[in-house]
Motif scaffolding. Structure first.
Motif, PDB file in Angstrom:
ATOM      1  N   ALA A 160      49.940  55.642  74.842  1.00 53.79           N
ATOM      2  CA  ALA A 160      49.097  54.517  74.436  1.00 53.79           C
ATOM      3  C   ALA A 160      48.123  54.964  73.360  1.00 53.79           C
ATOM      4  O   ALA A 160      47.454  55.977  73.506  1.00 53.79           O
ATOM      5  CB  ALA A 160      48.342  53.972  75.633  1.00 53.79           C
ATOM      6  N   HIS A 161      48.056  54.183  72.298  1.00 57.77           N
ATOM      7  CA  HIS A 161      47.143  54.469  71.197  1.00 57.77           C
ATOM      8  C   HIS A 161      46.168  53.308  71.057  1.00 57.77           C
ATOM      9  O   HIS A 161      46.569  52.153  71.043  1.00 57.77           O
ATOM     10  CB  HIS A 161      47.912  54.629  69.879  1.00 57.77           C
ATOM     11  CG  HIS A 161      48.900  55.739  69.888  1.00 57.77           C
ATOM     12  ND1 HIS A 161      48.583  57.018  69.490  1.00 57.77           N
ATOM     13  CD2 HIS A 161      50.194  55.783  70.272  1.00 57.77           C
ATOM     14  CE1 HIS A 161      49.652  57.796  69.604  1.00 57.77           C
ATOM     15  NE2 HIS A 161      50.643  57.074  70.077  1.00 57.77           N
ATOM     16  N   GLY A 162      44.911  53.621  70.971  1.00 58.31           N
ATOM     17  CA  GLY A 162      43.945  52.594  70.607  1.00 58.31           C
ATOM     18  C   GLY A 162      43.201  51.933  71.735  1.00 58.31           C
ATOM     19  O   GLY A 162      42.226  51.226  71.495  1.00 58.31           O
ATOM     20  N   LYS A 163      43.627  52.161  72.991  1.00 57.14           N
ATOM     21  CA  LYS A 163      42.965  51.468  74.081  1.00 57.14           C
ATOM     22  C   LYS A 163      43.330  52.120  75.398  1.00 57.14           C
ATOM     23  O   LYS A 163      44.432  52.635  75.547  1.00 57.14           O
ATOM     24  CB  LYS A 163      43.382  49.995  74.106  1.00 57.14           C
ATOM     25  CG  LYS A 163      42.665  49.160  75.145  1.00 57.14           C
ATOM     26  CD  LYS A 163      43.103  47.707  75.059  1.00 57.14           C
ATOM     27  CE  LYS A 163      42.415  46.866  76.102  1.00 57.14           C
ATOM     28  NZ  LYS A 163      42.823  45.443  76.042  1.00 57.14           N
ATOM     29  N   LYS A 198      46.322  62.712  78.142  1.00 55.78           N
ATOM     30  CA  LYS A 198      47.198  62.463  76.996  1.00 55.78           C
ATOM     31  C   LYS A 198      47.458  60.977  76.795  1.00 55.78           C
ATOM     32  O   LYS A 198      48.184  60.605  75.868  1.00 55.78           O
ATOM     33  CB  LYS A 198      48.532  63.187  77.187  1.00 55.78           C
ATOM     34  CG  LYS A 198      48.420  64.695  77.285  1.00 55.78           C
ATOM     35  CD  LYS A 198      49.797  65.334  77.471  1.00 55.78           C
ATOM     36  CE  LYS A 198      49.697  66.844  77.566  1.00 55.78           C
ATOM     37  NZ  LYS A 198      51.027  67.475  77.783  1.00 55.78           N
ATOM     38  N   MET A 199      46.854  60.134  77.654  1.00 58.00           N
ATOM     39  CA  MET A 199      47.082  58.695  77.614  1.00 58.00           C
ATOM     40  C   MET A 199      48.577  58.395  77.636  1.00 58.00           C
ATOM     41  O   MET A 199      49.084  57.601  76.842  1.00 58.00           O
ATOM     42  CB  MET A 199      46.401  58.066  76.389  1.00 58.00           C
ATOM     43  CG  MET A 199      44.892  58.222  76.425  1.00 58.00           C
ATOM     44  SD  MET A 199      44.058  57.415  75.052  1.00 58.00           S
ATOM     45  CE  MET A 199      44.314  55.692  75.484  1.00 58.00           C
ATOM     46  N   ARG A 200      49.264  59.044  78.548  1.00 52.20           N
ATOM     47  CA  ARG A 200      50.710  58.860  78.672  1.00 52.20           C
ATOM     48  C   ARG A 200      51.096  58.435  80.079  1.00 52.20           C
ATOM     49  O   ARG A 200      50.466  58.829  81.058  1.00 52.20           O
ATOM     50  CB  ARG A 200      51.451  60.151  78.316  1.00 52.20           C
ATOM     51  CG  ARG A 200      51.470  60.450  76.834  1.00 52.20           C
ATOM     52  CD  ARG A 200      52.355  61.625  76.514  1.00 52.20           C
ATOM     53  NE  ARG A 200      52.415  61.882  75.086  1.00 52.20           N
ATOM     54  CZ  ARG A 200      53.073  62.884  74.539  1.00 52.20           C
ATOM     55  NH1 ARG A 200      53.737  63.717  75.303  1.00 52.20           N
ATOM     56  NH2 ARG A 200      53.091  63.032  73.231  1.00 52.20           N
ATOM     57  N   VAL A 201      52.148  57.643  80.144  1.00 56.89           N
ATOM     58  CA  VAL A 201      52.752  57.248  81.407  1.00 56.89           C
ATOM     59  C   VAL A 201      54.220  57.651  81.342  1.00 56.89           C
ATOM     60  O   VAL A 201      54.861  57.481  80.300  1.00 56.89           O
ATOM     61  CB  VAL A 201      52.620  55.734  81.645  1.00 56.89           C
ATOM     62  CG1 VAL A 201      53.389  55.316  82.879  1.00 56.89           C
ATOM     63  CG2 VAL A 201      51.155  55.360  81.794  1.00 56.89           C
ATOM     64  N   TYR A 202      54.713  58.180  82.446  1.00 58.47           N
ATOM     65  CA  TYR A 202      56.083  58.675  82.488  1.00 58.47           C
ATOM     66  C   TYR A 202      56.892  57.897  83.528  1.00 58.47           C
ATOM     67  O   TYR A 202      56.347  57.365  84.494  1.00 58.47           O
ATOM     68  CB  TYR A 202      56.096  60.156  82.858  1.00 58.47           C
ATOM     69  CG  TYR A 202      55.286  61.026  81.931  1.00 58.47           C
ATOM     70  CD1 TYR A 202      53.975  61.366  82.247  1.00 58.47           C
ATOM     71  CD2 TYR A 202      55.822  61.503  80.745  1.00 58.47           C
ATOM     72  CE1 TYR A 202      53.218  62.162  81.405  1.00 58.47           C
ATOM     73  CE2 TYR A 202      55.072  62.294  79.886  1.00 58.47           C
ATOM     74  CZ  TYR A 202      53.778  62.624  80.232  1.00 58.47           C
ATOM     75  OH  TYR A 202      53.033  63.415  79.389  1.00 58.47           O
TER      76      TYR A 202
END
Length: 122
Positions: free
Chosen positions: A24-27, A74-78
């Motif tokens: 996710a970028h920006g929020k 890292k604002m990541r979802v897997y």
């Protein structure tokens, strides 16, 4: 500008595994989810997770086979997908809801990635 970017799709044989990633970028979102859409079918929810407490929810069709997780640094979802079946073949999308919603209702999501294709052969 909000942007969700998926990666990790591909082609595998039945019984194989794949891991999808969404950045996710920006929020920062309250929750994020994975959805899929096969040709001629409606988009359906697969799994969702709250980014804070890590609550999870799964569609019955993927329980015990798929695992959703997040890395807030890292604002990541897997989405770890094991024991894949041909019926899991679809375009997989990462999504985020407009408000503090947690669940798998497609209509509650208003931010989507571009999708990543998963193909499972028998």
């Amino acid at each position: 500008q909000v942007q969700l970017v998926e990666s990790g799709g591909g082609s595998v044989q039945a019984g194989g595994s794949l891991t999808l990633s969404c950045e996710a970028h920006g929020k920062t979102y309250y929750s994020m989810g994975w959805f899929r859409q096969a040709p001629g079918k409606e988009r359906e929810g697969v799994a969702a997770i709250t980014t804070g407490g890590g609550r999870t929810i799964y569609a019955d069709s993927v329980k015990e086979r798929f695992t959703i997780s997040r890395d807030n640094t890292k604002m990541r979802v897997y989405l770890q997908m094991n024991s894949l079946k041909p019926e899991d073949s679809a375009m997989y999308y990462c999504g985020a809801p407009a408000l503090n919603y947690f669940g798998l209702r497609v209509s509650r999501y208003n931010a989507w990635g571009q999708g990543t294709q998963v193909t499972v052969s028998s």
